[in-house]
Design an enzyme around this catalytic site. Structure first.
Site, PDB file in Angstrom:
ATOM      1  N   GLY A 175       0.756  -1.250   0.000  1.00 33.74           N
ATOM      2  CA  GLY A 175       0.000   0.000   0.000  1.00 33.74           C
ATOM      3  C   GLY A 175       0.783   1.293   0.000  1.00 33.74           C
ATOM      4  N   ASP A 202      -5.995  -6.072  -4.672  1.00 33.30           N
ATOM      5  CA  ASP A 202      -4.957  -7.090  -4.547  1.00 33.30           C
ATOM      6  C   ASP A 202      -5.588  -8.466  -4.648  1.00 33.30           C
ATOM      7  OD1 ASP A 202      -1.870  -6.931  -3.755  1.00 33.30           O
ATOM      8  OD2 ASP A 202      -2.695  -8.812  -2.988  1.00 33.30           O
ATOM      9  N   CYS A 305       9.926  -4.919  -9.758  1.00 35.04           N
ATOM     10  CA  CYS A 305      11.202  -4.754  -9.062  1.00 35.04           C
ATOM     11  C   CYS A 305      12.178  -5.819  -9.553  1.00 35.04           C
ATOM     12  CB  CYS A 305      11.047  -4.768  -7.547  1.00 35.04           C
ATOM     13  SG  CYS A 305       9.947  -6.016  -6.891  1.00 35.04           S
TER      14      CYS A 305
END
Length: 349
Positions: A175, A202, A305
């Site tokens: 979040g 999610d 990432c």
């Protein structure tokens, strides 16, 4: 599966079971020859920069945080850091040596993003920096500061959210990026309730519940939390039956995470190129679904990432090809001009 053991390995009385010895953080190996060879072949950086890339990936992350809250609150916190804590830390000596003082991230607007070279664990343990650590903990609990990695702050900034936008965060937990989106929504409303909305989704139920807890700290009426698979996110309709399309969509998708070695040191041991190939179909489906939900003229930001072009450029290229010109890449090189970056790859293996 129990920590340190394998499923079904519960010992009987009088029986010895060998359990995995968990290494200390300092003992974990920070290298992987397969990773080296793979990324050298992918040419994600120039050959003369590759050694520097690997060395950087081995270093521990600095402490990063973002000043949040209303414009006046954020300004007050920023001034307190600059006038009280920076001078105080400038005088601190650890083992007789000076330390680098906290400094604003040069690319974050209004000096609201900060970096401190001391890692979080060291900051927590340091007696000399106890006053600053206590300040960060208190302001984080209140909601005036968000402890967030610098790289995590970038995608929401590039989304360019306005107060009247309908925004979808497709893979939102835990979040921190969602909070940025909500703050951006309120920033343009001059203290009034914004006309826009952030839908934070999610796929994992427990993570969605954690997301609710995190969003409660923002005390904003402009957040809706949902629990759907991103690649099958349903059509949303108004009370009149019209389908809602979103002005802004963030796709920070599940990924192999091999860009997080500075924090998740075990990635060095577990890394395999197969991870990226396994995730590529899901990442593609999530981005493709997001594109269908995007309003004409809207903006979509895709992020991971991972360093792997199989999870980045390959996914974007596939979805662009699928939509046959209905989607286009946006050049954002003029946005956040102080942010160091490089163009994406055009070929990969």
């Amino acid at each position: 599966m129990g920590r340190g053991g394998r499923k079904g390995s519960k010992a009987k009385k009088g029986e010895h079971v060998n359990r995995r010895r968990y290494k200390k953080f300092e003992e974990l190996r920070r290298d992987n020859e397969k990773l080296r060879q793979y990324y050298q072949a992918q040419k994600i950086v120039d050959a003369d920069e590759f050694a520097e890339l690997i060395e950087t990936m081995r270093t521990v992350l600095p402490t990063n945080f973002r000043i949040t809250g209303s414009r006046q609150q954020a300004t007050d916190i920023r001034e307190q850091i600059m006038t009280e804590f920076v001078p105080y830390i400038r005088e601190v000596r650890i083992d007789g040596a000076e330390i680098e003082v906290p400094h604003p991230l040069p690319w974050y607007p209004s000096n609201f993003g900060w970096q401190f070279s001391i890692p979080r664990i060291a900051l927590k343990k340091s007696q000399e920096l106890a006053k600053f650590h206590s300040f960060l903990v208190t302001e984080t609990e209140i909601g005036n500061i968000s402890r967030q990695e610098a790289v995590s702050m970038v995608p929401p900034l590039l989304l360019d959210v306005h107060s009247d936008h309908f925004v979808l965060d497709m893979c939102a937990a835990p979040g921190s990026k969602t909070a940025q989106l909500v703050e951006a929504l309120h920033a343009g409303a001059a203290g009034a309730v914004p006309a826009g909305l952030v839908v934070a989704n999610d796929a994992d139920y427990k993570r969605a519940c954690m997301l609710v807890h995190q969003m409660n700290r923002l005390t904003s009426p402009n957040i809706v939390v949902t629990n759907h698979s991103g690649e099958r996110f349903p059509n949303v309709r108004t009370a009149a039956g019209d389908m809602v399309q979103f002005d802004r969509i963030l796709c920070d998708v599940p990924c192999s995470g091999d860009g997080t070695t500075r924090k998740n040191v075990r990635v060095w041991e577990s890394w395999s190129p197969d991870d990226a190939h396994a995730l590529n179909p899901l990442q593609t489906k999530i981005l493709q679904r997001a594109a269908y939900l995007l309003k004409t003229g809207g903006r979509l930001v895709y992020s991971t990432c991972s360093l792997n072009p199989v999870e980045n450029e390959a996914v974007v290229a596939h979805v662009l090809d699928h939509f046959e010109g209905a989607l286009r890449l946006v050049d954002v090189s003029s946005e956040l001009p102080a942010l160091k970056r490089r163009p994406g790859l055009e070929t990969w293996k």
